[in-house]
Design a protein around this motif. Structure first.
Motif, PDB file in Angstrom:
ATOM      1  N   ARG A 120       0.833  -1.209   0.000  1.00 38.42           N
ATOM      2  CA  ARG A 120       0.000   0.000   0.000  1.00 38.42           C
ATOM      3  C   ARG A 120       0.862   1.252   0.000  1.00 38.42           C
ATOM      4  O   ARG A 120       1.967   1.277   0.536  1.00 38.42           O
ATOM      5  CB  ARG A 120      -0.904   0.015   1.251  1.00 38.42           C
ATOM      6  N   LYS A 121       0.336   2.343  -0.595  1.00 40.35           N
ATOM      7  CA  LYS A 121       1.008   3.633  -0.551  1.00 40.35           C
ATOM      8  C   LYS A 121       0.911   4.225   0.847  1.00 40.35           C
ATOM      9  O   LYS A 121      -0.061   3.992   1.572  1.00 40.35           O
ATOM     10  CB  LYS A 121       0.385   4.601  -1.557  1.00 40.35           C
ATOM     11  N   VAL A 122       1.906   5.008   1.203  1.00 38.48           N
ATOM     12  CA  VAL A 122       1.908   5.660   2.515  1.00 38.48           C
ATOM     13  C   VAL A 122       0.979   6.856   2.530  1.00 38.48           C
ATOM     14  O   VAL A 122       0.165   7.028   3.447  1.00 38.48           O
ATOM     15  CB  VAL A 122       3.341   6.094   2.897  1.00 38.48           C
ATOM     16  N   TYR A 123       1.068   7.701   1.517  1.00 32.25           N
ATOM     17  CA  TYR A 123       0.396   8.999   1.550  1.00 32.25           C
ATOM     18  C   TYR A 123      -1.011   8.909   1.000  1.00 32.25           C
ATOM     19  O   TYR A 123      -1.219   8.541  -0.150  1.00 32.25           O
ATOM     20  CB  TYR A 123       1.220  10.007   0.739  1.00 32.25           C
ATOM     21  N   ASP A 124      -1.975   9.235   1.844  1.00 31.44           N
ATOM     22  CA  ASP A 124      -3.387   9.300   1.443  1.00 31.44           C
ATOM     23  C   ASP A 124      -3.840  10.743   1.656  1.00 31.44           C
ATOM     24  O   ASP A 124      -4.235  11.136   2.751  1.00 31.44           O
ATOM     25  CB  ASP A 124      -4.221   8.331   2.286  1.00 31.44           C
ATOM     26  N   ARG A 125      -3.763  11.540   0.598  1.00 28.24           N
ATOM     27  CA  ARG A 125      -4.016  12.972   0.714  1.00 28.24           C
ATOM     28  C   ARG A 125      -5.424  13.271   1.262  1.00 28.24           C
ATOM     29  O   ARG A 125      -5.602  14.133   2.121  1.00 28.24           O
ATOM     30  CB  ARG A 125      -3.838  13.635  -0.658  1.00 28.24           C
ATOM     31  N   GLN A 126      -6.426  12.555   0.769  1.00 30.41           N
ATOM     32  CA  GLN A 126      -7.799  12.833   1.193  1.00 30.41           C
ATOM     33  C   GLN A 126      -8.002  12.489   2.662  1.00 30.41           C
ATOM     34  O   GLN A 126      -8.669  13.223   3.400  1.00 30.41           O
ATOM     35  CB  GLN A 126      -8.796  12.052   0.326  1.00 30.41           C
TER      36      GLN A 126
END
Length: 382
Positions: free
Chosen positions: A41-47
Protein backbone atom coordinates in the motif's frame (compact mmCIF):
# COMPACT_ATOMS: atom_id res chain seq x y z
CA UNK A 1 -5.27 32.88 41.06
CA UNK A 2 -2.54 30.32 40.30
CA UNK A 3 1.07 31.43 40.47
CA UNK A 4 3.36 31.33 37.42
CA UNK A 5 5.21 28.37 38.91
CA UNK A 6 1.93 26.47 39.36
CA UNK A 7 0.89 27.20 35.77
CA UNK A 8 4.25 25.99 34.51
CA UNK A 9 3.85 22.79 36.51
CA UNK A 10 0.48 22.24 34.84
CA UNK A 11 2.08 22.71 31.43
CA UNK A 12 4.82 20.22 32.33
CA UNK A 13 2.19 17.62 33.25
CA UNK A 14 0.33 18.21 29.97
CA UNK A 15 3.58 18.03 27.97
CA UNK A 16 4.48 14.73 29.65
CA UNK A 17 1.11 13.28 28.69
CA UNK A 18 1.48 14.61 25.13
CA UNK A 19 4.94 13.02 24.85
CA UNK A 20 3.54 9.67 26.02
CA UNK A 21 0.66 9.92 23.52
CA UNK A 22 3.08 10.86 20.75
CA UNK A 23 5.16 7.77 21.49
CA UNK A 24 2.00 5.63 21.45
CA UNK A 25 0.93 7.14 18.15
CA UNK A 26 4.31 6.50 16.53
CA UNK A 27 4.27 2.88 17.77
CA UNK A 28 0.94 2.39 16.01
CA UNK A 29 2.33 4.11 12.89
CA UNK A 30 5.21 1.64 12.95
CA UNK A 31 2.66 -1.17 12.77
CA UNK A 32 0.79 0.63 9.99
CA UNK A 33 4.06 0.87 8.07
CA UNK A 34 4.70 -2.86 8.49
CA UNK A 35 1.19 -3.60 7.24
CA UNK A 36 1.69 -1.39 4.18
CA UNK A 37 4.99 -3.14 3.42
CA UNK A 38 3.21 -6.51 3.34
CA UNK A 39 0.14 -5.22 1.48
CA UNK A 40 2.04 -3.04 -1.00
CA UNK A 41 0.00 0.00 0.00
CA UNK A 42 1.01 3.63 -0.55
CA UNK A 43 1.91 5.66 2.52
CA UNK A 44 0.40 9.00 1.55
CA UNK A 45 -3.39 9.30 1.44
CA UNK A 46 -4.02 12.97 0.71
CA UNK A 47 -7.80 12.83 1.19
CA UNK A 48 -7.59 10.99 4.52
CA UNK A 49 -5.17 13.59 5.86
CA UNK A 50 -7.43 16.45 4.76
CA UNK A 51 -10.37 14.76 6.51
CA UNK A 52 -8.27 14.23 9.63
CA UNK A 53 -7.25 17.88 9.79
CA UNK A 54 -10.87 18.99 9.44
CA UNK A 55 -11.89 16.56 12.21
CA UNK A 56 -9.30 17.72 14.78
CA UNK A 57 -10.05 21.37 13.99
CA UNK A 58 -13.70 20.78 14.79
CA UNK A 59 -12.76 19.68 18.34
CA UNK A 60 -11.24 23.00 19.47
CA UNK A 61 -12.69 26.48 19.89
CA UNK A 62 -11.62 29.70 18.15
CA UNK A 63 -9.95 30.31 14.80
CA UNK A 64 -6.51 30.67 16.35
CA UNK A 65 -6.72 27.24 17.99
CA UNK A 66 -8.26 25.66 14.89
CA UNK A 67 -5.40 26.86 12.74
CA UNK A 68 -2.87 25.87 15.40
CA UNK A 69 -4.09 22.30 15.84
CA UNK A 70 -4.18 21.81 12.07
CA UNK A 71 -0.55 22.93 11.88
CA UNK A 72 0.34 20.65 14.79
CA UNK A 73 -1.35 17.62 13.25
CA UNK A 74 0.14 18.36 9.85
CA UNK A 75 3.56 17.93 11.46
CA UNK A 76 2.51 14.86 13.45
CA UNK A 77 1.19 13.15 10.32
CA UNK A 78 4.28 14.22 8.41
CA UNK A 79 6.47 12.49 11.01
CA UNK A 80 4.25 9.41 10.83
CA UNK A 81 4.66 9.25 7.06
CA UNK A 82 8.43 9.57 7.33
CA UNK A 83 8.55 6.67 9.78
CA UNK A 84 6.51 4.57 7.36
CA UNK A 85 8.72 5.59 4.41
CA UNK A 86 11.71 4.43 6.45
CA UNK A 87 10.10 1.01 6.97
CA UNK A 88 9.33 0.73 3.25
CA UNK A 89 12.90 1.60 2.27
CA UNK A 90 14.32 -0.86 4.82
CA UNK A 91 12.11 -3.54 3.26
CA UNK A 92 13.47 -2.68 -0.20
CA UNK A 93 10.25 -1.05 -1.38
CA UNK A 94 12.13 1.83 -3.01
CA UNK A 95 13.50 -0.52 -5.63
CA UNK A 96 16.66 0.11 -7.58
CA UNK A 97 17.03 3.63 -8.85
CA UNK A 98 17.51 3.70 -12.64
CA UNK A 99 21.08 5.02 -12.38
CA UNK A 100 24.27 3.00 -12.91
CA UNK A 101 27.21 3.66 -10.63
CA UNK A 102 30.60 4.09 -12.33
CA UNK A 103 34.12 4.75 -11.04
CA UNK A 104 35.18 7.46 -13.50
CA UNK A 105 34.24 9.27 -16.70
CA UNK A 106 36.04 8.27 -19.90
CA UNK A 107 37.49 11.69 -20.67
CA UNK A 108 40.16 10.51 -23.10
CA UNK A 109 37.74 8.96 -25.60
CA UNK A 110 34.85 11.40 -25.10
CA UNK A 111 33.42 13.64 -27.79
CA UNK A 112 32.23 16.88 -26.21
CA UNK A 113 30.03 19.73 -27.38
CA UNK A 114 29.96 23.30 -26.07
CA UNK A 115 27.74 26.23 -26.92
CA UNK A 116 29.14 29.27 -28.74
CA UNK A 117 32.16 29.54 -30.97
CA UNK A 118 35.94 29.40 -30.60
CA UNK A 119 36.96 31.40 -27.54
CA UNK A 120 33.69 31.00 -25.63
CA UNK A 121 33.73 30.63 -21.86
CA UNK A 122 32.05 27.29 -22.48
CA UNK A 123 35.15 26.16 -24.35
CA UNK A 124 37.37 27.30 -21.47
CA UNK A 125 35.20 25.36 -19.00
CA UNK A 126 35.33 22.30 -21.26
CA UNK A 127 39.12 22.48 -21.49
CA UNK A 128 39.36 22.94 -17.73
CA UNK A 129 37.41 19.72 -17.14
CA UNK A 130 38.37 17.49 -20.10
CA UNK A 131 41.80 18.91 -21.01
CA UNK A 132 43.12 20.93 -23.92
CA UNK A 133 43.26 17.98 -26.33
CA UNK A 134 39.60 17.02 -25.99
CA UNK A 135 37.73 15.89 -29.11
CA UNK A 136 35.09 18.60 -29.38
CA UNK A 137 32.80 20.72 -31.53
CA UNK A 138 30.59 23.75 -30.90
CA UNK A 139 26.97 24.62 -31.64
CA UNK A 140 24.99 27.84 -31.71
CA UNK A 141 22.51 27.37 -28.84
CA UNK A 142 22.05 25.50 -25.56
CA UNK A 143 19.20 23.56 -27.20
CA UNK A 144 21.51 22.46 -30.01
CA UNK A 145 23.95 21.11 -27.41
CA UNK A 146 21.23 19.21 -25.55
CA UNK A 147 20.00 17.73 -28.83
CA UNK A 148 23.56 16.70 -29.75
CA UNK A 149 23.96 14.52 -26.66
CA UNK A 150 20.39 13.24 -26.81
CA UNK A 151 20.90 11.97 -30.37
CA UNK A 152 24.40 10.67 -29.64
CA UNK A 153 26.57 12.91 -31.83
CA UNK A 154 28.34 13.92 -28.60
CA UNK A 155 28.96 12.01 -25.38
CA UNK A 156 28.92 15.07 -23.14
CA UNK A 157 27.91 18.73 -23.22
CA UNK A 158 29.45 21.45 -21.05
CA UNK A 159 26.86 24.16 -20.33
CA UNK A 160 26.51 27.09 -17.89
CA UNK A 161 23.80 26.89 -15.26
CA UNK A 162 24.63 29.66 -12.77
CA UNK A 163 26.77 32.75 -12.39
CA UNK A 164 27.86 34.04 -9.01
CA UNK A 165 26.72 37.60 -9.76
CA UNK A 166 24.01 37.30 -12.45
CA UNK A 167 22.29 34.25 -10.95
CA UNK A 168 20.76 31.20 -12.66
CA UNK A 169 20.68 30.53 -16.40
CA UNK A 170 16.92 29.98 -16.59
CA UNK A 171 16.98 28.46 -20.06
CA UNK A 172 19.15 25.62 -18.82
CA UNK A 173 16.64 24.70 -16.12
CA UNK A 174 13.88 24.59 -18.74
CA UNK A 175 16.03 22.40 -21.01
CA UNK A 176 16.91 20.02 -18.17
CA UNK A 177 13.18 19.49 -17.71
CA UNK A 178 12.51 19.07 -21.43
CA UNK A 179 15.33 16.65 -22.33
CA UNK A 180 16.12 13.21 -20.91
CA UNK A 181 19.72 14.21 -20.18
CA UNK A 182 21.55 13.98 -16.87
CA UNK A 183 24.22 15.88 -14.94
CA UNK A 184 27.39 13.85 -14.24
CA UNK A 185 29.81 16.57 -13.08
CA UNK A 186 30.25 20.29 -12.60
CA UNK A 187 33.18 22.64 -12.95
CA UNK A 188 33.48 26.24 -11.80
CA UNK A 189 35.20 28.74 -14.08
CA UNK A 190 36.42 32.19 -12.97
CA UNK A 191 35.00 34.80 -15.36
CA UNK A 192 36.97 37.95 -16.25
CA UNK A 193 35.35 40.22 -18.83
CA UNK A 194 37.14 42.71 -21.06
CA UNK A 195 35.95 45.37 -23.48
CA UNK A 196 37.60 44.44 -26.78
CA UNK A 197 37.51 45.97 -30.23
CA UNK A 198 39.41 46.25 -33.49
CA UNK A 199 43.10 47.16 -33.02
CA UNK A 200 43.54 50.91 -32.61
CA UNK A 201 39.91 51.56 -31.57
CA UNK A 202 39.40 54.51 -29.21
CA UNK A 203 36.62 54.44 -26.60
CA UNK A 204 35.23 57.65 -28.09
CA UNK A 205 34.59 55.81 -31.38
CA UNK A 206 32.41 53.11 -29.84
CA UNK A 207 28.61 53.27 -30.32
CA UNK A 208 27.49 49.64 -29.92
CA UNK A 209 28.59 46.92 -27.49
CA UNK A 210 27.76 43.28 -28.15
CA UNK A 211 27.76 40.38 -25.72
CA UNK A 212 25.70 37.68 -24.08
CA UNK A 213 22.88 39.09 -21.91
CA UNK A 214 24.44 37.73 -18.71
CA UNK A 215 27.82 39.29 -19.55
CA UNK A 216 26.18 42.68 -20.14
CA UNK A 217 24.50 42.34 -16.72
CA UNK A 218 27.82 41.46 -15.09
CA UNK A 219 29.47 44.62 -16.44
CA UNK A 220 26.62 47.08 -15.81
CA UNK A 221 28.64 49.58 -13.76
CA UNK A 222 31.31 49.97 -16.41
CA UNK A 223 28.76 50.22 -19.23
CA UNK A 224 26.65 52.72 -17.28
CA UNK A 225 29.64 55.06 -17.32
CA UNK A 226 29.22 55.08 -21.10
CA UNK A 227 25.47 55.58 -21.31
CA UNK A 228 25.62 56.59 -24.98
CA UNK A 229 26.69 53.06 -25.95
CA UNK A 230 23.92 50.80 -27.24
CA UNK A 231 24.00 47.35 -25.61
CA UNK A 232 23.06 44.50 -27.93
CA UNK A 233 22.59 40.92 -26.72
CA UNK A 234 23.91 37.99 -28.76
CA UNK A 235 24.04 34.26 -28.04
CA UNK A 236 27.60 34.12 -26.72
CA UNK A 237 30.53 36.38 -25.73
CA UNK A 238 32.79 34.75 -28.32
CA UNK A 239 30.16 35.27 -31.02
CA UNK A 240 30.18 38.95 -30.05
CA UNK A 241 33.95 39.06 -30.55
CA UNK A 242 33.63 37.26 -33.88
CA UNK A 243 31.01 39.76 -35.07
CA UNK A 244 33.23 42.73 -34.25
CA UNK A 245 36.06 41.15 -36.25
CA UNK A 246 33.86 40.29 -39.24
CA UNK A 247 32.13 43.68 -39.43
CA UNK A 248 35.43 45.60 -39.23
CA UNK A 249 33.61 48.55 -37.68
CA UNK A 250 35.37 50.56 -34.95
CA UNK A 251 31.98 51.73 -33.72
CA UNK A 252 31.49 48.19 -32.37
CA UNK A 253 33.05 46.46 -29.37
CA UNK A 254 32.51 43.20 -27.49
CA UNK A 255 32.37 42.22 -23.84
CA UNK A 256 34.35 38.97 -23.89
CA UNK A 257 37.29 37.13 -22.37
CA UNK A 258 40.93 37.87 -23.13
CA UNK A 259 41.08 34.43 -24.76
CA UNK A 260 38.17 35.22 -27.10
CA UNK A 261 39.74 38.56 -28.02
CA UNK A 262 43.02 36.81 -28.88
CA UNK A 263 41.31 34.06 -30.90
CA UNK A 264 39.43 36.63 -33.00
CA UNK A 265 42.25 39.13 -33.41
CA UNK A 266 40.79 41.90 -31.23
CA UNK A 267 42.57 44.31 -28.94
CA UNK A 268 41.67 44.47 -25.25
CA UNK A 269 40.62 48.09 -24.81
CA UNK A 270 39.74 47.84 -21.09
CA UNK A 271 40.55 44.80 -18.94
CA UNK A 272 38.68 43.45 -15.88
CA UNK A 273 35.40 45.34 -16.26
CA UNK A 274 33.33 42.97 -14.08
CA UNK A 275 31.05 44.58 -11.51
CA UNK A 276 32.37 42.01 -9.02
CA UNK A 277 36.01 41.00 -8.98
CA UNK A 278 35.15 37.50 -7.68
CA UNK A 279 32.93 36.40 -10.56
CA UNK A 280 32.55 32.73 -11.49
CA UNK A 281 30.22 30.59 -13.59
CA UNK A 282 29.16 27.09 -12.65
CA UNK A 283 29.13 24.75 -15.65
CA UNK A 284 27.47 21.34 -15.67
CA UNK A 285 28.66 18.32 -17.63
CA UNK A 286 25.62 16.60 -19.14
CA UNK A 287 25.12 13.23 -20.85
CA UNK A 288 22.19 11.11 -22.05
CA UNK A 289 23.17 8.19 -19.79
CA UNK A 290 21.75 7.56 -16.30
CA UNK A 291 25.11 7.22 -14.59
CA UNK A 292 26.71 8.61 -11.45
CA UNK A 293 30.20 8.48 -10.00
CA UNK A 294 30.82 6.23 -7.02
CA UNK A 295 31.97 9.14 -4.87
CA UNK A 296 29.38 11.64 -6.16
CA UNK A 297 28.36 14.05 -3.41
CA UNK A 298 25.68 16.30 -4.88
CA UNK A 299 22.20 15.52 -6.22
CA UNK A 300 19.90 17.64 -8.41
CA UNK A 301 16.18 16.93 -8.63
CA UNK A 302 13.05 18.61 -9.97
CA UNK A 303 9.39 18.30 -8.99
CA UNK A 304 6.02 20.04 -9.12
CA UNK A 305 3.66 20.68 -6.22
CA UNK A 306 -0.07 21.24 -5.73
CA UNK A 307 -0.93 24.94 -5.77
CA UNK A 308 -1.96 25.06 -2.12
CA UNK A 309 -0.77 26.48 1.18
CA UNK A 310 2.05 24.60 2.87
CA UNK A 311 2.90 22.24 0.00
CA UNK A 312 6.52 23.43 -0.37
CA UNK A 313 6.97 23.62 3.40
CA UNK A 314 5.91 19.99 3.79
CA UNK A 315 8.13 18.78 0.95
CA UNK A 316 11.23 20.49 2.33
CA UNK A 317 10.76 18.67 5.64
CA UNK A 318 12.03 15.49 3.94
CA UNK A 319 15.47 17.08 3.70
CA UNK A 320 15.38 18.26 7.31
CA UNK A 321 14.18 14.93 8.76
CA UNK A 322 16.85 12.98 6.87
CA UNK A 323 19.63 15.44 7.81
CA UNK A 324 20.28 16.35 4.18
CA UNK A 325 21.83 19.71 3.43
CA UNK A 326 19.84 21.51 0.72
CA UNK A 327 22.25 23.85 -1.08
CA UNK A 328 20.01 25.48 -3.69
CA UNK A 329 16.39 25.87 -4.78
CA UNK A 330 15.08 27.49 -7.96
CA UNK A 331 11.58 27.72 -9.41
CA UNK A 332 10.36 27.96 -13.01
CA UNK A 333 6.78 28.45 -14.28
CA UNK A 334 5.00 25.29 -15.43
CA UNK A 335 3.99 25.74 -19.04
CA UNK A 336 0.21 25.86 -19.50
CA UNK A 337 -0.49 26.14 -15.73
CA UNK A 338 -0.86 29.74 -14.62
CA UNK A 339 0.83 30.54 -11.29
CA UNK A 340 2.09 26.99 -10.85
CA UNK A 341 5.80 26.29 -10.55
CA UNK A 342 8.38 23.58 -11.02
CA UNK A 343 11.08 23.45 -8.36
CA UNK A 344 14.73 22.53 -8.86
CA UNK A 345 16.65 21.51 -5.73
CA UNK A 346 20.33 20.70 -5.16
CA UNK A 347 21.34 18.85 -2.00
CA UNK A 348 24.35 16.98 -0.64
CA UNK A 349 24.35 13.20 -0.89
CA UNK A 350 24.85 10.04 -2.91
CA UNK A 351 22.11 7.85 -4.39
CA UNK A 352 23.43 4.92 -2.35
CA UNK A 353 22.96 6.76 0.96
CA UNK A 354 20.11 5.48 3.16
CA UNK A 355 19.06 9.04 4.04
CA UNK A 356 18.84 9.95 0.36
CA UNK A 357 16.72 6.87 -0.37
CA UNK A 358 14.37 7.74 2.50
CA UNK A 359 13.98 11.32 1.26
CA UNK A 360 13.38 10.28 -2.34
CA UNK A 361 10.73 7.75 -1.26
CA UNK A 362 8.80 10.52 0.50
CA UNK A 363 9.30 13.02 -2.29
CA UNK A 364 8.03 10.56 -4.88
CA UNK A 365 4.79 10.02 -3.00
CA UNK A 366 4.09 13.63 -2.09
CA UNK A 367 5.40 15.64 -5.05
CA UNK A 368 4.32 15.59 -8.68
CA UNK A 369 6.58 14.48 -11.53
CA UNK A 370 9.72 13.97 -9.45
CA UNK A 371 12.85 13.53 -11.57
CA UNK A 372 16.43 12.94 -10.50
CA UNK A 373 18.54 15.15 -12.77
CA UNK A 374 21.85 13.76 -11.67
CA UNK A 375 24.22 12.71 -8.90
CA UNK A 376 27.66 14.16 -9.49
CA UNK A 377 30.90 15.44 -8.08
CA UNK A 378 31.51 19.07 -7.23
CA UNK A 379 34.15 20.46 -9.59
CA UNK A 380 34.22 17.07 -11.26
CA UNK A 381 36.46 15.57 -8.60
CA UNK A 382 36.04 11.88 -7.78
Amino acid sequence: MATLEELRNQLDEIDNRMAELYQMRMDVCQQVGEYKVKAGRKVYDRQREKDKLADVASKVQGEFNKKGIKELYSQVMSMSRKLQYQRLVEAGALGRLPFIQIHSLDKENARVVFQGTEGAYGQAAMNQFFGEDVNCFHVRTFRDAMEAIEEGSADFAVLPIENSSAGPVNEMYDLLDEFENYIVAETILPVVHTLSGLPGTRLSEIKRVYSKAEALMQTTRFLDDHSDWQRISVVNTAIAAKKVLEDQDKAQAAVCSTYAAKIHGLEVLVDEINDEADNSTRFIVVTNQKIFLKDASKISIEFELPHESGSLYNILSHFIYNDLNMTKIESRPVEGKQWEYRFFVDFDGNLEDAAVKNAIRGLREEARNLRILGNYSIDGQI
